[in-house]
Design an enzyme around this catalytic site. Structure first.
Site, PDB file in Angstrom:
ATOM      1  N   VAL A 117      38.843  47.831  37.062  1.00  0.00           N
ATOM      2  CA  VAL A 117      39.815  46.887  36.488  1.00  0.00           C
ATOM      3  C   VAL A 117      41.214  47.121  37.073  1.00  0.00           C
ATOM      4  O   VAL A 117      41.927  46.159  37.396  1.00  0.00           O
ATOM      5  CB  VAL A 117      39.832  46.972  34.944  1.00  0.00           C
ATOM      6  CG1 VAL A 117      40.794  45.939  34.360  1.00  0.00           C
ATOM      7  CG2 VAL A 117      38.438  46.756  34.372  1.00  0.00           C
ATOM      8  N   LYS A 174      43.432  60.462  37.214  1.00  0.00           N
ATOM      9  CA  LYS A 174      42.965  61.793  36.815  1.00  0.00           C
ATOM     10  C   LYS A 174      42.724  62.691  38.033  1.00  0.00           C
ATOM     11  O   LYS A 174      43.088  63.843  38.034  1.00  0.00           O
ATOM     12  CB  LYS A 174      41.658  61.629  36.015  1.00  0.00           C
ATOM     13  CG  LYS A 174      41.404  62.771  35.059  1.00  0.00           C
ATOM     14  CD  LYS A 174      40.353  62.408  34.022  1.00  0.00           C
ATOM     15  CE  LYS A 174      38.986  62.301  34.658  1.00  0.00           C
ATOM     16  NZ  LYS A 174      37.904  62.083  33.687  1.00  0.00           N
ATOM     17  N   GLU A 221      43.735  41.031  25.627  1.00  0.00           N
ATOM     18  CA  GLU A 221      42.820  39.912  25.895  1.00  0.00           C
ATOM     19  C   GLU A 221      41.633  40.340  26.759  1.00  0.00           C
ATOM     20  O   GLU A 221      40.501  39.889  26.559  1.00  0.00           O
ATOM     21  CB  GLU A 221      43.594  38.786  26.595  1.00  0.00           C
ATOM     22  CG  GLU A 221      42.827  37.498  26.762  1.00  0.00           C
ATOM     23  CD  GLU A 221      42.405  36.882  25.445  1.00  0.00           C
ATOM     24  OE1 GLU A 221      43.258  36.353  24.731  1.00  0.00           O
ATOM     25  OE2 GLU A 221      41.200  36.936  25.118  1.00  0.00           O
ATOM     26  N   GLY A 272      29.951  46.808  39.731  1.00  0.00           N
ATOM     27  CA  GLY A 272      31.088  47.225  38.902  1.00  0.00           C
ATOM     28  C   GLY A 272      31.127  46.563  37.535  1.00  0.00           C
ATOM     29  O   GLY A 272      32.154  46.561  36.866  1.00  0.00           O
ATOM     30  N   ASP A 321      28.703  48.096  23.712  1.00  0.00           N
ATOM     31  CA  ASP A 321      29.870  47.430  24.300  1.00  0.00           C
ATOM     32  C   ASP A 321      30.136  46.061  23.643  1.00  0.00           C
ATOM     33  O   ASP A 321      31.252  45.801  23.198  1.00  0.00           O
ATOM     34  CB  ASP A 321      29.662  47.327  25.821  1.00  0.00           C
ATOM     35  CG  ASP A 321      30.742  46.537  26.503  1.00  0.00           C
ATOM     36  OD1 ASP A 321      31.792  47.113  26.833  1.00  0.00           O
ATOM     37  OD2 ASP A 321      30.561  45.313  26.687  1.00  0.00           O
ATOM     38  N   LYS A 371      33.383  44.607  21.113  1.00  0.00           N
ATOM     39  CA  LYS A 371      34.077  43.324  21.330  1.00  0.00           C
ATOM     40  C   LYS A 371      34.012  42.444  20.090  1.00  0.00           C
ATOM     41  O   LYS A 371      35.000  41.813  19.717  1.00  0.00           O
ATOM     42  CB  LYS A 371      33.470  42.610  22.544  1.00  0.00           C
ATOM     43  CG  LYS A 371      33.743  43.387  23.835  1.00  0.00           C
ATOM     44  CD  LYS A 371      32.878  42.910  24.975  1.00  0.00           C
ATOM     45  CE  LYS A 371      33.188  43.682  26.251  1.00  0.00           C
ATOM     46  NZ  LYS A 371      32.187  43.474  27.294  1.00  0.00           N
TER      47      LYS A 371
HETATM   48  N1  HSE Z   1      30.449  46.651  30.889  1.00  0.00           N
HETATM   49  C1  HSE Z   1      31.139  45.492  30.427  1.00  0.00           C
HETATM   50  C2  HSE Z   1      30.231  44.303  30.555  1.00  0.00           C
HETATM   51  C3  HSE Z   1      32.394  45.293  31.226  1.00  0.00           C
HETATM   52  O1  HSE Z   1      29.226  44.397  31.250  1.00  0.00           O
HETATM   53  O2  HSE Z   1      30.496  43.271  29.947  1.00  0.00           O
HETATM   54  C4  HSE Z   1      33.314  44.252  30.678  1.00  0.00           C
HETATM   55  O3  HSE Z   1      33.774  44.572  29.405  1.00  0.00           O
END
Ligand code: HSE
Length: 393
Positions: free
Chosen positions: A16, A40, A122, A180, A194, A198
């Site tokens: 990102v 890092k 966002e 990615g 994940d 959200k």
């Molecule tokens: N790993 C997350 C996805 C990245 O695949 O949606 C974006 O938040």
């Protein structure tokens, strides 16, 4: 901050961070420049000039000329520390760290209010889809009933490759990692954590209710097998990993679960790393948002849009929290599901209200029936790899 150049201090230069660097360079007319990037590992080779980089977080946090801190790192605790300190130091913050935000929403809400500085995120939910700002600005009333959709690009990419190209799960996952899209630990994607982070964020902006991620049930696509895929295909359906939050009888419930999706459903045609969000409200019925949900430049563009919003002093008002009539959270809701298993001792069918369909073969069995979401949360038997579940529409 009108008419001035915003100095950015960025934490993290992964997918990102690099995406943001690229969109920033290719966008004319944005009054923002990168002053420092805190990373890092100083020994890793970087695609841009080494003078940008530091490993000392205070070079950003204590620099009075840095107006905006952009937090794009992977570690949840470190991210929260950076964001908290930046807000306390009076800096506006833009973040894409969905896990850190979802796990600390009440504290972050307090911090941005007490320090009177904007905190925008966002990019944290559905990357390029401007869903948080829409929920904040457009749907600032109590007519919204549901936010439902595909909030994870990696799993949607994997499911697309399985259904459209007959790729194996492992190959598709590897591609999602190479591109990615996936998290550093991809179990967060494939087990539905994940998208849960959200939906917890979206739930707050949709309904004004704070919910802890651990209260929300998530089950991903990690148990999906060929039998389930055939089950879907025979019914002219596909499978999508759905996150949703929905009002019901004065409460709101939420979950992440794989759904069987029919062709007429708008989410059916959301492919690859794209995300899709369906909003349901009292008078408009359904409204549909679609866009890339993962990837460097797609996510970077949402970060840039937040930076640009800071130029006109934009901040979330959290009107629905302030209205003080938010629905309380519940897991007490009935779902119609397909439950696939190998042998009867692997599941507890007594948990079902009713069973409308039963199938048995030498290899696999399934039932279709109604079960309470709370029972699914408590069901240890769902951990068995031979057991899978799909919500039926
Ligand atoms: N790993 C997350 C996805 C990245 O695949 O949606 C974006 O938040």
């Amino acid at each position: 901050m009108e008419n001035k150049i915003i100095n950015l201090g960025i934490f993290g230069f992964g997918v990102v961070g690099q995406g943001l660097y690229e969109v920033l360079n290719r966008t004319k007319g944005i009054n923002a420049r990168i002053k420092k990037i805190c990373i890092k590992d100083p020994n890793k080779s970087r695609p841009i000039d080494s003078s940008y980089f530091t490993t000392d977080k205070n070079e950003i946090l204590e620099d009075p000329t840095i107006d905006v801190v952009v937090e794009l790192i992977n570690e949840t605790e470190a991210a929260f520390e950076i964001v908290s300190k930046a807000l306390r130091n009076g800096k506006a913050v833009v973040s894409a760290s969905k896990r850190m935000i979802a796990e600390n929403l009440p504290a972050l809400y307090q911090l941005q209010a007490e320090n009177k500085v904007p905190f925008l995120y966002e990019a944290s939910s559905c990357a390029s889809i401007p869903i948080i700002r829409n929920l904040e600005e457009y749907y600032d009333n109590d007519l919204l009933n549901a936010v439902e959709g595909i909030c994870n690009g990696s799993t949607n990419y994997i499911l697309t490759k399985i259904f459209e190209e007959n790729l194996s799960f492992t190959t598709a996952l590897q591609q999602a990692q190479d591109l990615g899209f996936a998290e550093t630990d991809p179990t967060l994607d494939i087990e539905g954590y994940d998208p849960k982070f959200k939906i917890v964020i979206l739930l707050l902006h949709a309904f004004g209710t704070f919910v802890k991620p651990e209260e929300v049930f998530n089950f991903g696509i990690h148990h999906l097998n060929d039998f389930d895929i055939q089950f879907a295909k025979q019914r002219n359906c596909t499978i999508k990993l759905i996150a949703q939050c929905r009002r019901q009888n004065g409460h709101v419930f939420a979950y992440v679960l794989p759904h069987l999706i029919r062709e007429h459903n708008l989410l059916y045609d959301v492919y690859n790393e794209y995300n899709g969000i369906l909003l349901e409200s009292a008078f408009t019925d359904k409204q549909f948002f679609v866009g890339k949900g993962a990837g460097g430049t797609a996510t970077g563009s949402a970060v840039l849009s937040d930076i640009s919003a800071l130029l006109y002093n934009y901040r979330y008002e959290y009107k629905k929290i302030k209205q003080n009539n938010q629905p309380s959270f519940t897991n007490d809701v009935k779902l119609k599901v397909y439950l696939r298993y190998k042998s009867p001792d692997q599941v507890d069918l007594a948990e079902f209200f009713n069973i409308s369909e039963k199938y048995e073969s030498t290899e696999w069995r399934y039932v279709v029936g109604a079960i309470n979401l709370q029972k699914l949360r408590e069901a240890g038997w769902l951990k068995n790899k031979d057991v899978n579940i799909l919500v039926l529409e």
